[in-house]
Design a protein around this motif. Structure first.
Motif, PDB file in Angstrom:
ATOM      1  N   LEU A  19       0.851  -1.194   0.000  1.00  0.00           N
ATOM      2  CA  LEU A  19       0.000   0.000   0.000  1.00  0.00           C
ATOM      3  C   LEU A  19       0.887   1.243   0.000  1.00  0.00           C
ATOM      4  CD1 LEU A  19      -2.916   1.183   0.382  1.00  0.00           C
ATOM      5  CD2 LEU A  19      -2.417   1.152   2.838  1.00  0.00           C
ATOM      6  N   ASP A  23      -2.442   5.650  -3.028  1.00  0.00           N
ATOM      7  CA  ASP A  23      -3.531   4.715  -3.304  1.00  0.00           C
ATOM      8  C   ASP A  23      -4.843   5.122  -2.633  1.00  0.00           C
ATOM      9  OD1 ASP A  23      -1.893   2.958  -4.790  1.00  0.00           O
ATOM     10  OD2 ASP A  23      -1.241   1.928  -2.960  1.00  0.00           O
ATOM     11  N   ASP A  26      -8.164   5.673  -4.934  1.00  0.00           N
ATOM     12  CA  ASP A  26      -8.622   4.450  -5.591  1.00  0.00           C
ATOM     13  C   ASP A  26      -9.155   3.428  -4.579  1.00  0.00           C
ATOM     14  OD1 ASP A  26      -7.979   5.406  -8.139  1.00  0.00           O
ATOM     15  OD2 ASP A  26      -5.973   4.519  -8.090  1.00  0.00           O
ATOM     16  N   LEU A  27      -8.507   3.309  -3.437  1.00  0.00           N
ATOM     17  CA  LEU A  27      -8.962   2.354  -2.435  1.00  0.00           C
ATOM     18  C   LEU A  27     -10.247   2.846  -1.774  1.00  0.00           C
ATOM     19  CD1 LEU A  27      -8.285  -0.409  -1.326  1.00  0.00           C
ATOM     20  CD2 LEU A  27      -6.924   0.704   0.454  1.00  0.00           C
ATOM     21  N   ALA A  31     -13.945   1.212  -0.970  1.00  0.00           N
ATOM     22  CA  ALA A  31     -14.426   1.146   0.415  1.00  0.00           C
ATOM     23  C   ALA A  31     -15.671   1.986   0.665  1.00  0.00           C
ATOM     24  CB  ALA A  31     -13.314   1.591   1.363  1.00  0.00           C
ATOM     25  N   PHE A  55      -7.057   3.880   6.679  1.00  0.00           N
ATOM     26  CA  PHE A  55      -5.985   3.948   5.682  1.00  0.00           C
ATOM     27  C   PHE A  55      -4.660   4.345   6.337  1.00  0.00           C
ATOM     28  CE2 PHE A  55      -3.544   5.901   2.245  1.00  0.00           C
ATOM     29  CZ  PHE A  55      -3.668   4.952   1.247  1.00  0.00           C
ATOM     30  N   VAL A  66      -2.327  -3.781  -1.311  1.00  0.00           N
ATOM     31  CA  VAL A  66      -3.507  -3.525  -2.126  1.00  0.00           C
ATOM     32  C   VAL A  66      -3.626  -4.642  -3.146  1.00  0.00           C
ATOM     33  CG1 VAL A  66      -3.645  -1.026  -1.841  1.00  0.00           C
ATOM     34  CG2 VAL A  66      -2.291  -1.969  -3.704  1.00  0.00           C
ATOM     35  N   ILE A  75      -7.384  -1.006  -8.624  1.00  0.00           N
ATOM     36  CA  ILE A  75      -7.348  -1.446  -7.231  1.00  0.00           C
ATOM     37  C   ILE A  75      -8.744  -1.929  -6.867  1.00  0.00           C
ATOM     38  CG2 ILE A  75      -7.162  -0.663  -4.841  1.00  0.00           C
ATOM     39  CD1 ILE A  75      -4.828   1.110  -5.715  1.00  0.00           C
ATOM     40  N   GLY A  77      -9.257  -3.756  -3.687  1.00  0.00           N
ATOM     41  CA  GLY A  77      -9.351  -4.044  -2.264  1.00  0.00           C
ATOM     42  C   GLY A  77      -7.991  -4.081  -1.615  1.00  0.00           C
ATOM     43  N   SER A  78      -7.973  -4.599  -0.388  1.00  0.00           N
ATOM     44  CA  SER A  78      -6.712  -4.696   0.334  1.00  0.00           C
ATOM     45  C   SER A  78      -6.790  -5.763   1.423  1.00  0.00           C
ATOM     46  CB  SER A  78      -6.316  -3.343   0.946  1.00  0.00           C
ATOM     47  OG  SER A  78      -7.136  -3.028   2.051  1.00  0.00           O
TER      48      SER A  78
END
Length: 176
Positions: A19, A23, A26-27, A31, A55, A66, A75, A77-78
């Protein structure tokens, strides 16, 4: 050899990479879907100010990855590694979320397969802590071979169900 918390892991469906601060947008786009969090103890994580804390903590953890869809580079998810314990030969995998467009097992299955393969180069046990009412995540961990072994507080002090996968069981089960 010390545990490598932030490898780059590549599969057919996705790539996991460390990560980075850039990011965030985009993350957060992933979410921001409230349905992702509806069974999660942090059910309000879709809110910008709540996600910003999540985050920041992910970056500070040094173990956040990620998930990037290899078909389009987005992206999706993570997840993260946490709590490596050399004495117990154990590490936790958690904080996982995926875009609903990627639910259904294939992407989560490959993500966990990659993370487990990596972890078992260093440890004999991987644990997953899942919220007591998060049945969707409990089923997902069971689907990848997690065995419920009890409960304990998570990193935030919330009581959680503990699942474990051993290296031996992972090898017996083989690639999925």
């Amino acid at each position: 050899m010390p545990f490598d918390y932030q490898p780059v892991l590549k599969g057919k469906l996705l790539e996991l990479r460390p990560l980075r601060p850039e990011d965030f947008d985009d993350l957060f786009a992933v979410a921001a879907d409230p349905l992702i969090w509806e069974q999660h103890p942090a059910y309000d994580r879709y809110q910008p100010e709540v996600f910003r804390i999540f985050f920041r903590e992910a970056l500070e953890s040094g173990g956040a990855l990620v998930a990037v869809d290899t078909s389009d580079g987005r992206i999706i998810g993570s997840s993260r590694f946490h709590g490596y314990n050399e004495g117990r030969s154990e590490v936790e995998i958690g904080w996982t979320f995926l875009a609903r467009s990627h639910w259904g097992g294939r992407y989560n299955g490959e993500m966990k397969q990659l993370m487990l393969q990596h972890a078992f180069q260093f440890v004999d046990h991987v644990v997953f802590l899942v919220g007591l009412s998060n049945r969707r995540s409990q089923r997902a961990v069971e689907k990848i071979g997690g065995v419920r072994v009890g409960s304990r507080p998570d990193a935030n002090g919330r009581e959680s169900v503990v699942y474990r996968i051993t290296a031996a069981a992972f090898r017996r089960r083989g690639p999925r």
